[in-house]
Design a protein around this motif. Structure first.
Motif, short mmCIF file in Angstrom:
data_model
loop_
_atom_site.label_atom_id
_atom_site.label_comp_id
_atom_site.label_asym_id
_atom_site.label_seq_id
_atom_site.Cartn_x
_atom_site.Cartn_y
_atom_site.Cartn_z
N CYS A 698 0.85 -1.19 0.00
CA CYS A 698 0.00 0.00 0.00
C CYS A 698 0.88 1.24 0.00
O CYS A 698 1.80 1.37 0.83
CB CYS A 698 -0.91 -0.02 1.23
N GLU A 700 1.07 5.70 -0.65
CA GLU A 700 0.26 6.90 -0.45
C GLU A 700 -0.37 7.32 -1.79
O GLU A 700 0.28 7.30 -2.83
CB GLU A 700 1.14 8.02 0.10
N ASP A 701 -1.62 7.65 -1.73
CA ASP A 701 -2.34 8.07 -2.94
C ASP A 701 -2.22 9.57 -3.06
O ASP A 701 -2.82 10.32 -2.29
CB ASP A 701 -3.80 7.63 -2.84
N SER A 703 -3.36 11.40 -5.37
CA SER A 703 -4.54 12.05 -5.95
C SER A 703 -5.61 12.33 -4.91
O SER A 703 -6.56 13.06 -5.16
CB SER A 703 -5.14 11.16 -7.05
N GLY A 721 -4.58 4.75 1.17
CA GLY A 721 -3.61 4.67 0.08
C GLY A 721 -4.16 3.82 -1.04
O GLY A 721 -5.35 3.51 -1.09
N VAL A 722 -3.27 3.47 -1.97
CA VAL A 722 -3.67 2.63 -3.10
C VAL A 722 -2.69 1.48 -3.22
O VAL A 722 -1.53 1.57 -2.80
CB VAL A 722 -3.71 3.43 -4.42
N VAL A 751 -5.90 -1.17 -9.85
CA VAL A 751 -5.71 -0.24 -8.72
C VAL A 751 -6.88 -0.46 -7.77
O VAL A 751 -8.02 -0.63 -8.20
CB VAL A 751 -5.68 1.23 -9.20
N PRO A 753 -8.20 0.79 -3.55
CA PRO A 753 -7.84 1.54 -2.33
C PRO A 753 -7.40 0.59 -1.22
O PRO A 753 -7.77 -0.58 -1.19
CB PRO A 753 -9.13 2.27 -1.95
#
Length: 1641
Positions: A698, A700-701, A703, A721-722, A751, A753
Motif C-alpha cells: 500500500c 500513499e495516494d 490524488s 492509500g492505493v 488499482v 484503495p
C-alpha cells in the motif's frame, strides 16, 4: 452553609468552624454533654405537692449545630405518688420544659467511636447469700459464670476518653457483661505414694517417709492438694552403742551478704564476734559481726554515684568491696553448738573480696520507626512500629539486669484515614512475530527452509507486574506503568504468554471444470464495435483457503472470433404445414421469431440488429406418389476442438429416404443431398487470458487529499492509500501479448484503495525503581555495592516508527553507602590486688594476716580510629562496633607465710609440627619443697601441656551432588532476550556441585574459604539430549480404493524410532504403528465407448421388375474409441475394451414405403417414466404422418406406442453417492493450521452403473453437496518454560543442610506432538558448609556449699562456645574459642548463670527436688476438649528428718506451665477382691495411672461390707450379697426364717444327689449362686433379703398347679378317648424349705 472540620492530632484539639461566622469549640459540646441529667427534679411548693421532670428528649432542629432544642415533660405530683393539676404546684418554681442544645451531625460520627477492651476471664456467679463455694454434686457439665469488659467513648484523633453520651448519639453502647460457662470444679490430682524410704538411723528409732507428686492442679474451685508427704517412725532392733554421740554436728553456712565498700566510718574498730549458745529452739546460734551502719549499704560510692547519671560514659572502672556470711555449727536436732565441734584445723571462710555491683544502663529510646501499615487494605490487622535503645553499661556482679531494649506497639489500628493500598496486576507486552520453526521436530529442523514456512505457529509475549494507579487519580488509557518486582503480583495468575498464530500460505484454490466455449460476442455488448469478438469459457472457485483471492489462477479464457453477435434470432416452428389449395403439395408454415441475449434470456426485438427471419416459410406435404425424405439427424461431434492452419473442424448431418416416388411423383433428391457438412470450432487454437501479478504494498495516494481519509466498516483508520498490480494479456503456452488480444471486459482491476499501515513507535515502560542499596554499613575496604534498574519493551516499532532505545538495563554504584565506623577497646593498667579490709578482717574470725585471695581490676575506655592516636568515644560505640569487651577483673593472691612458693612458668617448648604438643614447667622453691601439701601435684602442678596451634586444614566432600546445572544462556537486559521464549535446550554439558567441608586438625568445622575459593567441588556433567519420535518418509500412493467411480488413495509413514528421554512423542499411530494420509481419487468406470456411424441406405431385395419398396435391411459401422476423443482424432481400439452389454446393433430392419403407402416419420423419443419408476406406469413415443395413403381405405401404421416402465429395463433411477472425506491437507510448507479436506460425488444408476452427474441433477443440484471444507491440524506445540529465577538465598546460614533453590514455571503446556514439559521445575544447589557457632548452656550443677557440709550454696551452669554442622543429632557440638561466638560477657548478662540453693543439714526439714513435669492434660467434657493449650504440673514435697524440727518446715509447693498436644483424661473408681469383708478401692486415670483425686467422692464404692446379724457361726463368712454363708467344703443349714443356722461339712462329693432334705436345705445358701444373681436383676424378687422364699411364690405355684390340672381335665373331656383314660397323677408333695435357689424347681 457548610461545616469545616479541622483536625490537629499533635495537640489533641478538634475544632468545628462554621463558614457563616461564629466558631464553636468542642469543649462547649462536651460541657453540654457532661451536664448531669436527673430523671426526677423535685421543687417543693408545700409538703404535699412538687414538680417532677422527665428525661430530656433528643436534640432536634432543622440544621445540625448549636441551633437545636430539647424538650421534656413536667408534671405536678403528690407525695403519695399520684399526679395532680399544675395549679397545685408553685408556678414560679416550675422547671424549664425546653432548652437549647447542640444537634449532632452525621459527620460528627467520624470524630468519636467506642473503644472496647477484650473480654475478661470468666468468673463464677455468686450463689445465694454471696456463697462463692460451689457444691460439686450440683455441677453436671459446667457452671454459670460472667465476664466483663470495659467500654469507653474516645476521640478518634488522639484516643482520649470523653463522656459516653456522645457515642450514644450514633450507636448503642456495646454490652459490658456476658454470660459464660466455667467447667465443673476440678480437684487436685496427685500420684500414688512412692515406697517408704530407708530408716533415717541405722540404730535405735528413726523416721522414714514417702512422697507423691501433683499430676493436676486444682481448677475452677476444686479441692486443694493433700499432703504430698507421709512420715512414720521406724525402729531398729540394734540399739545405738553407748558413748557414741547421740547427735551429728554439721558446719552450716548462710548466704553471702551483698557486696559493700569498706569505710572507716562504717566499721567500728572494736567490732566483736560473739556466739550465742542458747538452747531455745527458736533462737539461732550464729557468728555475728556487730557493726553500726550509719547508712544503708545501698549508698553508693561517690564515683559510682556519678556514673549513675552519665548516660554515655567514656570509660568504665570497677570497684572492689567485700562480703560476709554467717557460719554456725548445728546439731541434728536443729540446735546450735560450739564451732569447735564442727571445725578441725581450718577455720571456715567468713569474708571475701567481691566486685561492687553495677546495674545495666541504657540510652534513651530512639524515635518510633514508621508504621508498618501505611495503607488501607482488606486485612484488618493493625500495623506495628518499633523503637529501640542500646546498652551503655553492662551489668556487673549481679547488678540490675537490662530492661527490654526493643519496644513494639500497634499503630494505624483503624486505618480509615489511610490511603488505599496499592494494587498490583500483570501487564503484557505486544505479541511477538509468528514463528513456526519451534514447532518442527529435530529431524525437520535440519531440512526445513525457514523462509518459506507457513501455516500455524506460535507467538510469545512477556508478562510484567505493575502498580495499578489509584482510581481517584486521573490516568490515560494508554498510560504505561513502571514495572515492579514480580513477587508483588504473585497472588494473581499471570496472563498467557504464548498463543497460536498463523502465517498465510500460498493460495490454495479448488477449481471447477471449464465450461463449454460460449458464442461469439462483442467485448462490450452495450457498445458493440467492429466485426471482431470473443468466445469465452469460464471456471469457478469451489473452495479457497483464507488467503487473499488474488492468488487463484485465471478463471476466464477467451479466443478471437468473427462476426460477433450479442443478440440473435431464435426460430420456433409452430403448427403444421397449411396447404394452399389441394390436399398435398406446397403450403406455408408459421414460425415464432424471438430475440435472445447471449445469456439465453428473451430481450426486445430491437436488440437484434440483423434483419429478422420471416415469420412464414414455405413448406410442402408430399403427395401420394412423391418421394418422402426423413428429417435431418443431429450434427455429429466436431472433428477438431479448434482451427489451425492445416486443419479445421467439420461436422455433418444426414437424412434418409422414407418412401420412393411413384409414377409422376416427385423424385427423390440425389444421394449427396442426403448429407450436409459444415465448419465447426473454426476459432483458432490460440487461447488468451489475463494474468494479474500480486498486489504491491500500500502506497500513499497522491490524488486523494489528506482530509479525505475515511472509515471502512466504521473503524478508525490510518491514511488511505492505493495498491497497484500489473495485469498482462497472456497467450496460452506462449507469453504476454498486446492487450487487444484479450477481452477488455474481463480485465481484472489494476488499482484498489487500501489502508496505509500505521506507524508504530516503540513503546517502552519507564525504568523500574533502582534496586535498594545495602542499608547496613559495609567495611571500608569492601567492594562497592551496585544497584540496577530495567525497563521492558511493550511494543516493537513498525512501518517507520520511532526505534527502541539501546539501553534497557542500567547499573550503577551506590552513591553514599555508609562505611562501618572503627572503634577499639583501650585497656588501662591493672590495679593492685585488693583484699578484704583489715578493719573487717580483724572483726571476724579467720586468719588475721593481710594475705590470701583478692581481686584486681582495670579500667576500659573506648577509642575511635579517626586520628592516628585515636579519639576517646562513648562506651556504647565500642559495645556496638568493637567486639568482645576485654576482661576488667581477675583473681589475684597475696602470698601468706605458709603458702607454697613456686618459680614462674618457663617458656613453652618448641612445636614440631601440626598435631604435636608443647609444654612448660615450674618448680617449688625454699621451704615449700619440704611441705607435704605443696608436694601434691593436683593442687600445685609443676608442668603444663597444650596442643600446638595448626594452620593446616583438611577438605572433605560433604553431602550429595547437586543436579546437573546447565549454563545460563540469557543475558540480562539485552535486546536479544526480547520475546526470546523458545524451546529451552534441556541437554548438553553442564556442571554439578558438591559442598566441601573444611575441618582443622581437631576435626572442628571451619570456614570453607580456608580450603577452597568457592566452597564447592565442581565437576563436568552431561544431560542426555531428548530424542524425538522418528517416522519414515511417505510411502507411494496406493491404488484408488474404488475401481470404478470415486474413492480414496492412501500413503503412510511407519515408526522408525520411539521418543526417548523426553523427546517429542509420536502422533497417534494405528495398530501397525503407522500414520496415514488419504486423498480423493477417481477411477474411470469405462475409459472406452462405442461410437456409431450413420445408417446405410435401406437395401431392399427387389424381385423382377417390382418397385424396390417394402422391408429391407440397413447397417452401420461401430467402433470402440477412447472416451472424450473428438471424431477427427478418434482411433479405433479393440472391441473388447468397450462394454459388450451396451454394444449398439450393427444392422436393423428398415422399411421403404411404396408409392401408395402411408408414410410416417421415425419414432420420436420415449417419454420419461416417473422418477421412482412406479409400478403400473408406462412411457410413450409417437410419430406423425408424412404422406397420407393413396387409398382412403388404406390405414396408416400406429402413431403412438406405449410400454410399461420396468425398473432396470425400460426405467432407471439415479442417486448420488459421496466418497469418504480425505484427511486434512495442508499447504506444502505448512506444519499445522488451517487446511482442506475434500470428497467426490458420483451418480449411480439403479443397476449399479456409474453414469454422468447430470443424470442425478433431477434429484437435486450438485451444489447441495458439500464436497470440500476447511479443517484444522492441531499444532505440535512444545512445552515453553520461563527463564530460571535467580538463585535464592541459602535456606540455612550455616551447617551442611543449607540449599539454594531456583525455580521456573510452565508458560505453555505441551500440545499434540510437542515436546513434553520436563519434570524438573525446581533445582537445588548445596550451599557452602559454613560452621555454625552458638552459645551452649550446660545443665545446672549440683548444689555446692563452699567450705561447709550444708547450708546456703550456689548452683551454677557454664556458657561455652560450640561449633556444629547444623544438625545436633548427627554431629555433636564441639567446644571452640569464645571469640568465634561473640562477646561472652554480654551473652552471660542475658542468662541466669547462678541460682541460690540449699543443702540440708542432717535433721533439717526441707523440700525435695522438683518432680518431673506431669503429662500434658486438657480440660475436657465428655471426651471433648475446651481448649487447645493444656497444662502440666510439678511439685516439691516436704521432708521431715527430725520430728523436733517440724515447726521450721516450709510449705509444699507446686507450679504449672502451659503445654501442647495435651490429652483428655477420665477418672474411674477401681476395686480389688474382697478379703475378710474388706477390699481395696482406688481411683485410676484413663491411661492406667493410679491417682488420688479426680473421681467423684459420691460414687466411691464401699471398702467394708457388713452382714446383719453378724456371721458368728463357725466356718461362716459374710457373702457379697450381705447374707451369711459357709466356707468352701461346708454346707449351709438354714433356719425357718432363712437365716444361717450352722455350717456342716459336706459329705462325699459336692454333687451327691442322695442327700436328705436337711442336706439339700443346707445347699439353700442364698449366696453366690447363679439364680440369686439372676433374681437380683428382677423387679419382683422371689427370695427375700433373709434368704427365705417369699409367700407369693407359693401362691403363684399353687395357682399354676391348679391351672395345669384344669387344662388336662378339659382336654380329656373334649377328646373323649375310646380307651380307658390314664389314672390321674398323684398329688404333688407340698414344697417345703428345700428350695435351693435354682430356677428349674
Amino acid at each position: 452553609m457548610g461545616w469545616t472540620m479541622t483536625l490537629k492530632d499533635d495537640f489533641g484539639v478538634i475544632g468545628w468552624t462554621r463558614r457563616a461566622g461564629s466558631y464553636l469549640r468542642l469543649f462547649l459540646l462536651l460541657s453540654l454533654f457532661s451536664i448531669p441529667v436527673q430523671a426526677d427534679i423535685v421543687f417543693p411548693k408545700d409538703h404535699q405537692f412538687s414538680w417532677r421532670a422527665g428525661q430530656w428528649g433528643h436534640c432536634i432542629g432543622e440544621e445540625c449545630g448549636s441551633g437545636g432544642f430539647q424538650t421534656r415533660t413536667i408534671w405536678c405530683v403528690h407525695t403519695e405518688g399520684w399526679t395532680s393539676h399544675h395549679s397545685h404546684c408553685q408556678h414560679m418554681d416550675k422547671p424549664d420544659s425546653q432548652r437549647h442544645c447542640f444537634k449532632v451531625c452525621d459527620w460528627h460520627q467520624d470524630l468519636f467511636e467506642w473503644e472496647v477492651s477484650d473480654w475478661g476471664s470468666c468468673v463464677l456467679v455468686p450463689f445465694f447469700s454471696h456463697e462463692l463455694k460451689l457444691r460439686a454434686a450440683e455441677c453436671i457439665t459446667a457452671q454459670h459464670g460472667i465476664q466483663k469488659r470495659k467500654v469507653h467513648c474516645v476521640r478518634t484523633s488522639n484516643r482520649t476518653t470523653v463522656t459516653s453520651r456522645i457515642c450514644e448519639f450514633f450507636s448503642q453502647k456495646p454490652t459490658v457483661e456476658q454470660a459464660c460457662l466455667i467447667p465443673c470444679p476440678q480437684d487436685c490430682v496427685v500420684s500414688d505414694f512412692t515406697s517408704w524410704s530407708s530408716c533415717s538411723k541405722t540404730c535405735s528409732a528413726g523416721l522414714q517417709h514417702r512422697t507423691r507428686h501433683v499430676l493436676a492442679t486444682p481448677m475452677y474451685g476444686g479441692a486443694n492438694c493433700p499432703n504430698l508427704t507421709e512420715t512414720r517412725t521406724c525402729s531398729n532392733p540394734v540399739d545405738c552403742p553407748a558413748g557414741e554421740g547421740e547427735y551429728q554436728y554439721s558446719l552450716k553456712v548462710g548466704s553471702w551478704s551483698g557486696c559493700r565498700l569498706a569505710h572507716d566510718k562504717d566499721v567500728l574498730l572494736n567490732g566483736r564476734t560473739t556466739v550465742d549458745f542458747g538452747t531455745g529452739s527458736d533462737e539461732n546460734n550464729t557468728v555475728t559481726l556487730h557493726t553500726h551502719h550509719l547508712a544503708s549499704h545501698h549508698r553508693s560510692h561517690p564515683h559510682h554515684h556519678a556514673h549513675a547519671h552519665n548516660k554515655n560514659p567514656m570509660s568504665w572502672e570497677l570497684e572492689v568491696g567485700y562480703q560476709t556470711r554467717q557460719v554456725r555449727c548445728t546439731r541434728s536436732d536443729g540446735k546450735n553448738a560450739m564451732l569447735s565441734l564442727c571445725t578441725k584445723d581450718t577455720y571456715p571462710l567468713t569474708f571475701q573480696a567481691c566486685v561492687m555491683p553495677k546495674g545495666c544502663q541504657t540510652s534513651d529510646w530512639s524515635s518510633w520507626s514508621p508504621c508498618s501499615k501505611t495503607c488501607r487494605s482488606t486485612d484488618l490487622s493493625p500495623g506495628y512500629r518499633l523503637r529501640s535503645r542500646i546498652m551503655t553499661q553492662i551489668p556487673v556482679s549481679g547488678g540490675k539486669r537490662c530492661p527490654t531494649l526493643e519496644e513494639k506497639e500497634a499503630c494505624n489500628i483503624i486505618g480509615d484515614l489511610l490511603p488505599n493500598c496499592p494494587r498490583y496486576m500483570w501487564r503484557t507486552t505486544d505479541w511477538g512475530e509468528c514463528r513456526i520453526f519451534p514447532l518442527l521436530s529435530q529431524q525437520d529442523q535440519q531440512l526445513a527452509n525457514i523462509s518459506i514456512l507457513c501455516g500455524g505457529g506460535i507467538q510469545t509475549r512477556k508478562t510484567y507486574c505493575v502498580q495499578v494507579p489509584d482510581d481517584s487519580t486521573p490516568h490515560h488509557g494508554k498510560e504505561v506503568s513502571r514495572p515492579v518486582n514480580a513477587r508483588l503480583c504473585a497472588g494473581e495468575e499471570p496472563p498467557s504468554a504464548v498463543q497460536h498464530c498463523s502465517i498465510p500460505c500460498q493460495h490454495h484454490c479448488l477449481l471447477s471444470q471449464w465450461s463449454p466455449w460460449g458464442v461469439c460476442l462483442h467485448d462490450n455488448c452495450k457498445e458493440p464495435q467492429g466485426k471482431k469478438g470473443f468466445r469465452q469459457r469460464r471456471r469457478e472457485v469451489l473452495w479457497e483457503s483464507s488467503s487473499p483471492k488474488e492468488s487463484c489462477p485465471h478463471l476466464v479464457e477467451s479466443i478471437a472470433c468473427e462476426d460477433p453477435a450479442c443478440y440473435m434470432w431464435q426460430i420456433q416452428q409452430e403448427g403444421t404445414c397449411i396447404l394452399n389449395k389441394s390436399s398435398c403439395g406446397a403450403g406455408t408454415a408459421v414460425q415464432n421469431v424471438t430475440c435472445l441475449s447471449a445469456a439465453g434470456g428473451y430481450v426486445p426485438i430491437a436488440h437484434c440488429v440483423d434483419d429478422p427471419p420471416p415469420t412464414e416459410v414455405t413448406c410442402e406435404v408430399a403427395c401420394a406418389a412423391d418421394c418422402v425424405v426423413g428429417p435431418w439427424s443431429s450434427w455429429s461431434p466436431c472433428s477438431h476442438s479448434c482451427a489451425t492452419k492445416s486443419a479445421e473442424g467439420r461436422q455433418s448431418r444426414t437424412r434418409s429416404v422414407l418412401a420412393i416416388p411413384g409414377k409422376e411423383g416427385k423424385e427423390c433428391p440425389a444421394t449427396p443431398a442426403l448429407e450436409e457438412w459444415r465448419v465447426c470450432n473454426d476459432h483458432p487454437c490460440t487461447v488468451f487470458y489475463w494474468e494479474a501479478s500480486a498486489w504491491a504494498p500500500c502506497i500513499e495516494d497522491t490524488s486523494v487529499g489528506l482530509n479525505e481519509t475515511r472509515l471502512w466498516n466504521g473503524t478508525p483508520t490510518c491514511a488511505l492509500g492505493v495498491q497497484i498490480r500489473k495485469v498482462s494479456c497472456m497467450k496460452m503456452n506462449a507469453g504476454p501479448v498486446i492487450s487487444k488480444r484479450c477481452s477488455d471486459s474481463s480485465r481484472p482491476e489494476t488499482v484498489r484503495p487500501c489502508f496505509l499501515p500505521c506507524k508504530k513507535d516503540c513503546i517502552v515502560t519507564p525504568f523500574s525503581e533502582w534496586t535498594a542499596c545495602p542499608s547496613a554499613c559495609v567495611p571500608e575496604n569492601a567492594a562497592a555495592a551496585t544497584q540496577s534498574r530495567y525497563r521492558t519493551i511493550i511494543q516493537r516499532p513498525a512501518n517507520g516508527g520511532q526505534e527502541c532505545p539501546d539501553t534497557l538495563y542500567e547499573e550503577r554504584e551506590c552513591e553514599s553507602h555508609p562505611v562501618c565506623p572503627v572503634y577499639r577497646w583501650r585497656t588501662h593498667k591493672w590495679h593492685t590486688c585488693m583484699l578484704v579490709p583489715d578493719s573487717v578482717r580483724r572483726g571476724l574470725n579467720g586468719p588475721g594476716e593481710a594475705c590470701g585471695n583478692g581481686l584486681e581490676t582495670r579500667g576500659v575506655s573506648c577509642i575511635g580510629e579517626r586520628g592516628e592516636s585515636g579519639e576517646p568515644a562513648n562506651m556504647s560505640e565500642c559495645l556496638r562496633w568493637a567486639g568482645p569487651l576485654p576482661p576488667q577483673i581477675r583473681e589475684c593472691r597475696l602470698a601468706c607465710k605458709d603458702d607454697c612458693t613456686l618459680t614462674a612458668w618457663s617458656r613453652f617448648s618448641e612445636c614440631t609440627g601440626c598435631g604435636s604438643s608443647r609444654s612448660r614447667k615450674r618448680s617449688l622453691t625454699g621451704r615449700s619443697k619440704k611441705k607435704e601439701q605443696c608436694l601434691n601435684e593436683k593442687l600445685y602442678p609443676l608442668e603444663e601441656t597444650e596442643t600446638c596451634p595448626c594452620d593446616e586444614f583438611l577438605s572433605q566432600p560433604y553431602g550429595n551432588w547437586s543436579a546437573c546445572i546447565l549454563p545460563d544462556r540469557s543475558v540480562p537486559g539485552s535486546l536479544q532476550s526480547w520475546m526470546s521464549h523458545r524451546e529451552v535446550k534441556e541437554c548438553g554439558q553442564g556442571l554439578r556441585y558438591r559442598a566441601v567441608a573444611c575441618v582443622d586438625q581437631q576435626g572442628h568445622l571451619v570456614n570453607p574459604t580456608l580450603c577452597t575459593d568457592s566452597g564447592y567441588v565442581v565437576e563436568i556433567c552431561h544431560i542426555p539430549c531428548p530424542l524425538d519420535c522418528k517416522l519414515s518418509d511417505w510411502s507411494a500412493w496406493s491404488a484408488c480404493s474404488a475401481s470404478c467411480g470415486s474413492g480414496l488413495k492412501i500413503r503412510s509413514k511407519w515408526l522408525r524410532e520411539k521418543a526417548f528421554n523426553g523427546g517429542r512423542p509420536c502422533p497417534k499411530l494405528d495398530l501397525k504403528n503407522q500414520v496415514y494420509e488419504a486423498t480423493p481419487c477417481y477411477s474411470e468406470c469405462s475409459q472406452y465407448e462405442w461410437r456409431t456411424e450413420p445408417w446405410s441406405i435401406c437395401t431392399i431385395n427387389a424381385v423382377d421388375d417390382l418397385p424396390a419398396c417394402g422391408e429391407g435391411v440397413q447397417s452401420r459401422k461401430i467402433r470402440c474409441v477412447k472416451r472424450g476423443t473428438t471424431s477427427g482424432e478418434a482411433g479405433s481400439v479393440e472391441d473388447n475394451l468397450c462394454d459388450q452389454e451396451e454394444i449398439p446393433p450393427r444392422a436393423q430392419v428398415c422399411f421403404l414405403a411404396c408409392p401408395s403407402d402411408c408414410v410416417v416419420a421415425p419414432w420420436g423419443p420415449w417419454s420419461s417414466c416417473p422418477l421412482q419408476c412406479d409400478q403400473g406406469a408406462a412411457r410413450n413415443r409417437s410419430r406423425h404422418v408424412l404422406r397420407p395413403p393413396a387409398l382412403e381405405n388404406s390405414a396408416c401404421p400406429e402413431l403412438v406406442q406405449s410400454e410399461p416402465c420396468i425398473l432396470n429395463n425400460t426405467c432407471f433411477t439415479y442417486q448420488y453417492r459421496v466418497s469418504d472425506w480425505s484427511t486434512c491437507h495442508l499447504s506444502e510448507n505448512a506444519i499445522c493450521g488451517q487446511g482442506l479436506r475434500s470428497r467426490l460425488l458420483d451418480c449411480i444408476r439403479s443397476d449399479g452403473k456409474f453414469v454422468e452427474l447430470q443424470k442425478c441433477e433431477q434429484f437435486g443440484p450438485i451444489s447441495n453437496w458439500k464436497l470440500s471444507e476447511s479443517c484444522v491440524v492441531d499444532c505440535p506445540v512444545s512445552c515453553i518454560l520461563s527463564d530460571w529465577s535467580t538463585w535464592a538465598e541459602c535456606s540455612h546460614t550455616c551447617g551442611g543442610q543449607g540449599v539454594s533453590v531456583r525455580t521456573r514455571r510452565i508458560l505453555q503446556e505441551a500440545h499434540e506432538e510437542g515436546r513434553p514439559c520436563p519434570s524438573q521445575l525446581t533445582q537445588t544447589k548445596p550451599c557452602p558448609v559454613r560452621p555454625c557457632y552458638t552459645w551452649q548452656l550446660s545443665d545446672w550443677s549440683a548444689c555446692a556449699v563452699e567450705g561447709a557440709e550444708c547450708g546456703e550454696g550456689l548452683r551454677r551452669r557454664n556458657l561455652s562456645c560450640v561449633v556444629y554442622w547444623g544438625d545436633w543429632s548427627e554431629t555433636p557440638p564441639q567446644p571452640v574459642k569464645h571469640e568465634l561466638c561473640g562477646d561472652k560477657l554480654r551473652q552471660q548478662v542475658q542468662q541466669e548463670m547462678e541460682q541460690p540453693c540449699f543443702v540440708p543439714c542432717p535433721g533439717d526439714c526441707h523440700l525435695t527436688e522438683w518432680s518431673s513435669w506431669s503429662s500434658c492434660q486438657l480440660t475436657c467434657l465428655e471426651g471433648r476438649s475446651f481448649e487447645t493449650t493444656g497444662r502440666q504440673a510439678r511439685s516439691r514435697a516436704v521432708i521431715i528428718q527430725v520430728m523436733e524440727n517440724q515447726g521450721t518446715c516450709p510449705h509444699q509447693v507446686f507450679e504449672t506451665q502451659p503445654c501442647k498436644e495435651g490429652k483428655c483424661h477420665s477418672y474411674q473408681w477401681r476395686t480389688g477382691g474382697w478379703s475378710n469383708n474388706e477390699r481395696a478401692v482406688w481411683c485410676q486415670r484413663s491411661d492406667g495411672v493410679n491417682v488420688t483425686g479426680g473421681c467423684f467422692p459420691q460414687k466411691r464404692p464401699t471398702t467394708v461390707r457388713h452382714c446383719h446379724p453378724p456371721c458368728t457361726k463357725p466356718f461362716s463368712h459374710c457373702t457379697p450379697s450381705g447374707v451369711c454363708g459357709c466356707e468352701k467344703g461346708y454346707t449351709e443349714v438354714m433356719t425357718t426364717h432363712g437365716f444361717l443356722d450352722y455350717c456342716t461339712r459336706t459329705p462325699g462329693v459336692d454333687n451327691n444327689k442322695k442327700a436328705d432334705v436337711k442336706t439339700n436345705s443346707g445347699k439353700l445358701k442364698p449366696g453366690p449362686s447363679q439364680a440369686q444373681d439372676l433374681f437380683s436383676e428382677w423387679t419382683l424378687r422371689p427370695v427375700g433379703p433373709d434368704g427365705r422364699v417369699k409367700l407369693w411364690v407359693y401362691a403363684v405355684t399353687a395357682v399354676g398347679f391348679i391351672l395345669i390340672l384344669f387344662i388336662i381335665a378339659l382336654s380329656f373331656l373334649v377328646c373323649k378317648p375310646s380307651k380307658t383314660t390314664k389314672a390321674s397323677p398323684p398329688p404333688q408333695k407340698p414344697l417345703t424349705l428345700a428350695y435351693d435357689g435354682d430356677i428349674d424347681m
